[in-house]
Design an enzyme around this catalytic site. Sequence first.
Site, PDB file in Angstrom:
ATOM      1  N   HIS A 287      51.897  14.836 105.047  1.00 24.65           N
ATOM      2  CA  HIS A 287      50.843  13.894 105.473  1.00 24.65           C
ATOM      3  C   HIS A 287      49.638  14.115 104.561  1.00 24.65           C
ATOM      4  CE1 HIS A 287      48.562  11.312 107.970  1.00 24.65           C
ATOM      5  NE2 HIS A 287      48.387  12.050 109.047  1.00 24.65           N
ATOM      6  N   HIS A 328      56.663   6.294 101.623  1.00 24.38           N
ATOM      7  CA  HIS A 328      55.795   6.148 102.793  1.00 24.38           C
ATOM      8  C   HIS A 328      56.617   5.564 103.931  1.00 24.38           C
ATOM      9  CE1 HIS A 328      52.351   5.038 105.233  1.00 24.38           C
ATOM     10  NE2 HIS A 328      51.659   5.859 104.482  1.00 24.38           N
ATOM     11  N   ASP A 384      48.190   9.301  97.831  1.00 22.78           N
ATOM     12  CA  ASP A 384      47.954  10.668  97.365  1.00 22.78           C
ATOM     13  C   ASP A 384      48.342  10.896  95.917  1.00 22.78           C
ATOM     14  OD1 ASP A 384      46.976  11.762  99.768  1.00 22.78           O
ATOM     15  OD2 ASP A 384      48.984  11.569 100.590  1.00 22.78           O
TER      16      ASP A 384
END
Length: 450
Positions: A287, A328, A384
Amino acid sequence: MSTTSRPHPTAGVETAEASVSKDSLTITDNRNGKSYEIAIQEGTIKAVDLRQIKLGADDFGLMTYDPGFMNTASCKSRITFIDGDKGILNYRGYPIEELAEKSTYLETAYLLIHGELPTEQQLAAWTESIKQHTFVHENVKELTGGFRYDAHPMGMLSSTISALSTFYPDAKRVRDLELRRKHVYRLIAKIPTLAAFAYRHLMGMPYVYPDSELSYCGNFLQMMYKGSELRFKVNPVLEKALEVLFILHADHEQNCSTSVMRNIGSSEADPYVAAAGAIAALYGPLHGGANEAVLRMLKEIGSKDKVAPFIKDVKESGGDVRLMGFGHRVYKNYDPRAKIIKKMADQVFEVTGRNPMLDIALELERIALSDDYFVKRKLYPNVDFYSGLIYQAMKFPVDLFPVLFAIPRMSGWLAQWQEMIDDKDQKIARPRQIYLGHDRREYLPIAKRG
Ligand code: ACO
């Protein structure tokens, strides 16, 4: 629209089309041939409606089995909309691209919490209230000082946010709107201070107090980096970059940490301990810890020519080695936040100098996006993948990356928490299980075991 569910009128008999609501689902239980009509509302059926499907009076009734909540809506929400296939992310109806370009982080936080973009006066009052609450009790400094010199800042942040609960015992009155407003100000205002304290503790540097003359992001930068100079000069390009990164990270509907915030909040625990739990959930490498993991992965790869063998390892590992920053649960297309960050990277690198690991990242992306393994599984760069490179160029240590995610996510967590508290449908979170353990067993005294 039909709102109730009931055993099908023609239970066990062929469905008579005329008597069946269009907004319903007819289920036939092949164990006994009975049919049931279950209402469909907003593209869902209520899981409890399945409980009527049973074989006898002592049968508990049918449940759904959904580890990881792959296909279960846990709430109705008006905050964030994601279309993962099209790569769309909107906060309260506004596209993320437009907010990133035109808004500040605090304006976006207001939007998430209140549902509307603020007027000039509302924004001024909101900003003032946040600035009034940036200081923390002096005891918190001692608490931060008690951590080991090499403590991970996410552990420190989760602990100090949790500790705030003990300073504000009235936060337990979660239905008191006036009090709730204050705790929302406090949490948004204090999290950058606590994050900067954690960093300064690790660096063995004295804490820097908040400066209310500066913007939310400018103040955070000065609490992090101010040295012996009288006044810290905030670089406007880096300040703007941080604003954009904070806007992109502010909310993301029912992700792991937000669900934790809602789940802890569902027991009416105060928002400080709920947020501490959300920070803990965000800490994990799958996460919010992913941006940290991306940087470690790029470092391990080391150079552009090692990218192809690394991709081969990922593919051959059967899921054990992952390309961090890729994939994702919701986006099966390019994460819209990653697109914005990738564009912004150049502006930041003009100030900070180019991050040498950018070339490795670009090569990874180029190979992965044309490789069948990633294409077939719809694995694209997520938020990210590039954010860590920018953070690193801005001199944030890698350990601090998930903290930089937690700071802006606080507004999203609080918006979701408030919505949950005010939602009459919500109950204490308490999932069911399928029990696969022993039936009742005879207890043996210790001497007779083995
Ligand atoms: N690298 C290589 N393979 C991957 C990756 C990846 N990053 N992500 C998923 N896969 C593969 C899986 O091995 C699986 O393959 P299989 O069908 O052959 O078994 C398939 O793609 C589906 O993966 P799941 O794990 O079932 O997908 P899920 O939706 O559960 O996981 C997650 C999503 C956790 C984000 C995953 O893609 C991942 O681990 N990515 C890397 C970590 C990361 O970047 N996390 C940040 C997410 S964004 C955020 O939290 C802000």
